[in-house]
Design an enzyme around this catalytic site. Structure first.
Site, PDB file in Angstrom:
ATOM      1  CB  THR A  44     -79.205  15.802 170.176  1.00 35.82           C
ATOM      2  OG1 THR A  44     -80.032  16.291 171.215  1.00 35.82           O
ATOM      3  CG2 THR A  44     -78.249  16.876 169.728  1.00 35.82           C
ATOM      4  CE1 TYR A  58     -79.418  20.719 171.470  1.00 35.13           C
ATOM      5  CE2 TYR A  58     -81.027  19.198 170.528  1.00 35.13           C
ATOM      6  CZ  TYR A  58     -80.027  19.471 171.448  1.00 35.13           C
ATOM      7  OH  TYR A  58     -79.640  18.524 172.351  1.00 35.13           O
ATOM      8  CB  THR A 124     -77.738  11.744 174.904  1.00 32.73           C
ATOM      9  OG1 THR A 124     -78.265  13.052 175.169  1.00 32.73           O
ATOM     10  CG2 THR A 124     -76.912  11.742 173.634  1.00 32.73           C
ATOM     11  CG  ASP A 125     -82.409  13.724 177.374  1.00 39.50           C
ATOM     12  OD1 ASP A 125     -83.381  14.504 177.255  1.00 39.50           O
ATOM     13  OD2 ASP A 125     -81.221  14.082 177.357  1.00 39.50           O
ATOM     14  CE  LYS A 197     -77.346  13.901 178.471  1.00 36.12           C
ATOM     15  NZ  LYS A 197     -78.494  14.308 177.608  1.00 36.12           N
ATOM     16  CD  GLU A 318     -77.892   1.889 205.918  1.00 36.21           C
ATOM     17  OE1 GLU A 318     -76.714   2.062 206.291  1.00 36.21           O
ATOM     18  OE2 GLU A 318     -78.892   2.171 206.631  1.00 36.21           O
TER      19      GLU A 318
END
Ligand code: DGL
Length: 361
Positions: A44, A58, A124-125, A197, A318
């Site tokens: 972006t 965009y 950013t992903d 993120k 666990e």
């Protein structure tokens, strides 16, 4: 001894004045600026929208590195900047091949005495993943800073220009030396290992929720308050210089009522490692556990991680990892555990050695 004529008084005075003037000039000369290379990959920060209010919908990865640099002339006040377009992608399309290309280029550049730091512009992903991959493979103490934007370059109050300025300022700083790969977003400094993120669209999306960010960039200066505690960069044992590919590692997401279908498909597809992103503290559902045991028996390395996002997945908590011969992910989220397991598998398939690696990085 050679006879020496006395030096006339005024010659000494003029020489002294010239010396002061020279020094004065030196004091007023431009300060030494670090050499920072910007490696552009898309995202972006290089995106564009149809109007100034287009902040979703965009197109990412449309603006080239030279345009990014020209849009922020202030960069020249904090560093000597050069740019390279390594590739131009929306970062949801990031892959192992791009990572190897980028990591090798970073190491080539940082080995040069005339390169003091690197900034990587990135979508950013998957920015947190690329940052951690580089944290594990960069062979230098020099600063490497990843930066992106949540608004395209055409938007009102686009965050890209100030994020890029801060990232270059940080990469040029002596404070960033030896801090590992850093993420500079929203005036904050984060360590590659622990940042994520956390919001789909807001400029403050990058957070290190519980383990804490490293510092701020404020008033044209970086301020560090913490350091990364795990091994990184120059202290890494991983070497990608001769690698052409990385072992296939896939992530199985845990949820109520999950079955073994996804796991079995990944194993049939050639996975050498599985990150089980379990519910809670990495819990294993009864319907899935037998398939995990069978995969392990076929030599697939199993790491127990958690979908929760914070906290330690404790070994033998666990599940009985000693008995199952599984590895516990510690605090790494599933997408970062995948990166560490891929690199670990380039060195060993021994589960105890891989558990050491997960406690080291
Ligand atoms: N397509 C997303 C990416 O390239 C846009 C998100 C962004 O860069 O902020 O990661």
């Amino acid at each position: 001894m050679l006879y020496r004529k006395p030096v006339p008084f005024f010659t000494v005075v003029f020489a002294f004045v010239a010396l002061l003037a020279g020094n004065a000039h030196a004091d007023t000369a431009a300060p030494h600026l670090a050499n920072v290379t910007i490696l552009a990959t898309g995202g972006t920060i290089a995106g564009s929208g149809s109007t100034s209010t287009t902040t979703i919908g965009y197109t990412a990865a449309t603006v080239g590195v030279n345009s990014l640099i020209q849009a922020v002339p202030e960069l020249n006040k904090v560093a000597h900047v050069t740019g390279e377009q390594v590739f131009q992608i929306a970062s949801e399309n990031m892959n192992n091949e791009y990572w190897l290309t980028l990591g090798k280029r970073v190491n080539e550049l940082l080995a040069r005495p005339d390169v003091d730091g690197i900034v990587i512009t990135h979508g950013t992903d998957t920015l947190e993943e690329t940052a951690y991959f580089l944290d594990l493979v960069v062979k230098s103490h020099k600063p490497v800073v990843l930066v992106g934007a949540m608004r395209p370059s055409t938007a009102l109050s686009a965050d890209g220009p100030i994020n890029l300025y801060n990232a270059v300022l940080l990469a040029a700083s002596h404070e960033a030396v030896g801090q590992g790969v850093l993420v500079a977003m929203n005036d904050q400094i984060h360590a590659a290992r622990d940042v994520s993120k956390t919001n789909t669209s807001t400029p403050d999306t990058f957070k290190t929720t519980e383990l804490g960010m490293l510092g701020y960039i404020q008033g044209n200066h970086p301020y560090f308050y913490h350091r990364a505690m795990r091994k990184h960069t120059a202290d890494t044992e991983f070497d990608i210089s001769k690698l052409q590919s990385l072992p296939q590692v896939d992530i199985v997401y845990g949820y109520a009522n999950m079955g073994p279908a996804a796991l079995n498909a990944f194993v049939a597809g050639g996975a050498k490692g599985i990150i089980h992103a379990g519910v809670g503290d990495g819990s294993l559902a009864n319907k899935v556990k037998p398939a995990l045991v069978a995969a392990r028996k076929q030599g697939v390395l199993i790491v127990r991680a958690s979908r929760v996002g914070q906290g330690i997945v404790a070994r033998n908590g666990e599940a009985n990892d000693d008995e199952l011969d599984f590895v516990a992910a510690d605090t790494l989220n599933p997408q970062k555990a995948r990166i560490l397991l891929m690199l670990a598998l380039t060195r060993t398939s021994d589960s105890k050695e891989i558990q050491r690696i997960f406690y080291t990085y």
